[in-house]
Design an enzyme around this catalytic site. Structure first.
Site, short mmCIF file in Angstrom:
data_model
loop_
_atom_site.label_atom_id
_atom_site.label_comp_id
_atom_site.label_asym_id
_atom_site.label_seq_id
_atom_site.Cartn_x
_atom_site.Cartn_y
_atom_site.Cartn_z
N LYS A 81 -43.57 -15.32 -32.17
CA LYS A 81 -42.75 -15.20 -30.96
C LYS A 81 -43.57 -15.33 -29.66
O LYS A 81 -43.03 -15.72 -28.63
CB LYS A 81 -42.01 -13.86 -30.95
CG LYS A 81 -40.88 -13.78 -31.97
CD LYS A 81 -40.14 -12.46 -31.86
CE LYS A 81 -39.02 -12.38 -32.88
NZ LYS A 81 -38.26 -11.13 -32.79
N GLY A 141 -41.56 3.38 -29.78
CA GLY A 141 -42.12 2.10 -30.22
C GLY A 141 -42.20 1.09 -29.10
O GLY A 141 -41.18 0.76 -28.47
N GLY A 143 -43.84 -1.99 -29.52
CA GLY A 143 -44.31 -3.25 -30.12
C GLY A 143 -43.43 -4.41 -29.69
O GLY A 143 -42.70 -4.33 -28.69
N GLY A 144 -43.46 -5.49 -30.46
CA GLY A 144 -42.72 -6.70 -30.09
C GLY A 144 -41.25 -6.43 -29.80
O GLY A 144 -40.73 -6.83 -28.75
P1 NAD Z 1 -44.43 -4.02 -34.15
O1 NAD Z 1 -45.36 -3.77 -35.28
O2 NAD Z 1 -44.70 -5.13 -33.18
O3 NAD Z 1 -44.33 -2.68 -33.26
C1 NAD Z 1 -44.08 -1.40 -33.79
C2 NAD Z 1 -44.60 -0.37 -32.80
O4 NAD Z 1 -44.23 0.92 -33.28
C3 NAD Z 1 -46.14 -0.38 -32.68
O5 NAD Z 1 -46.49 -0.40 -31.32
C4 NAD Z 1 -46.56 0.90 -33.38
O6 NAD Z 1 -47.73 1.46 -32.83
C5 NAD Z 1 -45.35 1.79 -33.14
N1 NAD Z 1 -45.21 2.85 -34.13
C6 NAD Z 1 -45.27 2.74 -35.47
N2 NAD Z 1 -45.03 3.94 -36.05
C7 NAD Z 1 -44.81 4.81 -35.02
C8 NAD Z 1 -44.50 6.19 -34.98
N3 NAD Z 1 -44.39 6.93 -36.10
N4 NAD Z 1 -44.34 6.76 -33.77
C9 NAD Z 1 -44.45 6.03 -32.63
N5 NAD Z 1 -44.74 4.72 -32.61
C10 NAD Z 1 -44.93 4.13 -33.81
O7 NAD Z 1 -43.00 -4.17 -34.80
P2 NAD Z 1 -41.70 -4.80 -34.11
O8 NAD Z 1 -41.71 -6.24 -34.27
O9 NAD Z 1 -41.61 -4.21 -32.74
O10 NAD Z 1 -40.52 -4.25 -35.06
C11 NAD Z 1 -40.23 -2.85 -35.15
C12 NAD Z 1 -39.03 -2.67 -36.06
O11 NAD Z 1 -37.87 -3.23 -35.48
C13 NAD Z 1 -39.18 -3.33 -37.44
O12 NAD Z 1 -38.68 -2.46 -38.41
C14 NAD Z 1 -38.28 -4.54 -37.34
O13 NAD Z 1 -37.77 -4.92 -38.58
C15 NAD Z 1 -37.18 -4.04 -36.43
N6 NAD Z 1 -36.51 -5.12 -35.69
C16 NAD Z 1 -35.15 -5.17 -35.71
C17 NAD Z 1 -34.50 -6.16 -35.01
C18 NAD Z 1 -33.01 -6.24 -35.01
O14 NAD Z 1 -32.47 -7.30 -34.67
N7 NAD Z 1 -32.30 -5.18 -35.37
C19 NAD Z 1 -35.24 -7.10 -34.27
C20 NAD Z 1 -36.62 -7.02 -34.27
C21 NAD Z 1 -37.26 -6.01 -34.99
#
Ligand code: NAD
Length: 308
Positions: A81, A141, A143-144
């Site tokens: 992305k 969170g 992240g992305g």
């Molecule tokens: P990512 O790895 O880029 O970011 C996750 C973030 O969460 C990181 O910064 C990490 O440090 C933090 N984190 C992890 N465990 C934690 C905790 N216990 N407490 C606090 N912070 C914590 O992942 P992402 O791409 O941001 O995706 C996150 C989730 O969202 C995934 O499960 C993904 O499947 C889901 N998602 C859903 C959709 C949707 O359309 N519903 C879209 C994108 C992502």
């Protein structure tokens, strides 16, 4: 490619998804069935860079190939992305703010990147929790996905947005980013959740960490801090009711599952690819049909990540 038999009759559209480990994505079915319901065909191809077919092919070369073959556009998912941005001609305002692209529109020789995750969460929120108070919201969170959700929450009227991440610097960076992109929101990083909840009394909690996924059970937000007056949204959608959402429901909170964001990102992408409105209910029915098929559900659980 958008083929039109007459001036306005769309007959075929070519689109796809670039990513890794995407074999079980629900997005192709949503696009294909929506196109079919609208009377044209959608050839939606998976460009799974984990498969031998794409060994040795760079992202830039793949995008050149797709653009050369007349695709209307492509969706982009993990882990491309951000990596895709240098190969695009322009970004929508949302994609530029978030710094990530999940949809590329190929038109008139140009490649324009969009971020429909942002709109997807915002639309899901407006429909599912539209009346909820949002003066103080906690986002778990950074992240992305968290970056898109933070901007979406600002667009939905969150006033004080607090961001918690186990990587505190990430939370701080996101607070700075969203404050500079959305002047109306006051964003800050928070460390100690118990004292934050006690002192600030947030009205809403959003989980954008992977915690709660079938392969990562648990809740990033301590469920004993939930209050019945809070609303709780999760963006994890496998399972549909995460541990956090279950605890919130049992506590009497209003809840919003992650499926809405996944459906509405596809709704908006379909509209960008075709220039036609999509039917969210129809696309949601396609998305939900995967949950009604236990065999598919079992295999999805083994998948590395939730792929839309
Ligand atoms: P990512 O790895 O880029 O970011 C996750 C973030 O969460 C990181 O910064 C990490 O440090 C933090 N984190 C992890 N465990 C934690 C905790 N216990 N407490 C606090 N912070 C914590 O992942 P992402 O791409 O941001 O995706 C996150 C989730 O969202 C995934 O499960 C993904 O499947 C889901 N998602 C859903 C959709 C949707 O359309 N519903 C879209 C994108 C992502």
């Amino acid at each position: 490619m958008q083929k039109r038999a007459q001036s306005d009759a769309l007959t075929t559209i070519q689109t796809g998804l670039i990513g890794r480990g995407i074999a079980l994505s629900r997005t192709p079915a949503m696009h294909i069935r929506e196109a079919s319901a609208q009377g044209f065909s959608c050839d939606y191809r998976l460009f799974d860079m984990d498969t031998p077919e794409f060994d040795g092919i760079s992202l830039a070369a793949l995008l050149d190939r797709i653009a050369g073959e007349g695709y209307a556009g492509v969706n982009v998912t993990y882990p491309f992305k951000i990596e895709i941005i240098p190969f695009l001609d322009d970004l929508s305002a949302n994609a530029a703010a978030v710094g990530a692209v999940n949809t590329v529109v190929l038109r008139d020789g140009r490649r324009v990147g969009h971020n429909t995750d942002l709109w997807g969460f915002a639309e899901s929120f407006r429909r599912g929790l539209g009346e909820a108070s949002r003066n103080r919201v906690l986002l778990m969170g950074a992240g992305g996905a968290g970056v898109a959700v933070a901007h979406a929450l600002a667009d939905c009227g969150a006033v004080h947005l607090s961001i918690h991440d186990t990587d505190h610097e990430r939370a701080e960076a996101l607070a700075t980013q969203v404050s500079s992109n959305r002047a109306d929101v006051r964003a800050e990083a928070v460390g100690d959740l118990a004292s934050y909840v006690r002192d600030q009394r947030p009205e809403g909690i959003v989980n954008a960490t992977p915690m709660g996924m079938a392969k990562l059970p648990g809740s990033a937000f301590p469920t004993d801090l939930l209050e019945p007056s809070m609303w709780v949204a999760d963006i994890v959608y496998f399972p549909l009711e995460t541990e956090l959402l279950r605890a919130a429901r049992l506590r009497g909170c209003r809840t919003l599952p992650g499926s809405g964001m996944a459906v509405f990102q596809a709704v908006r992408a379909f509209e960008l690819f075709t220039g036609r409105p999509a039917d969210p209910n129809r696309m949601k029915a396609t998305f939900d049909s995967f949950d009604n098929n236990p065999a598919k559900q079992r295999t999805t659980e083994c998948n590395r990540e939730e792929t839309k």
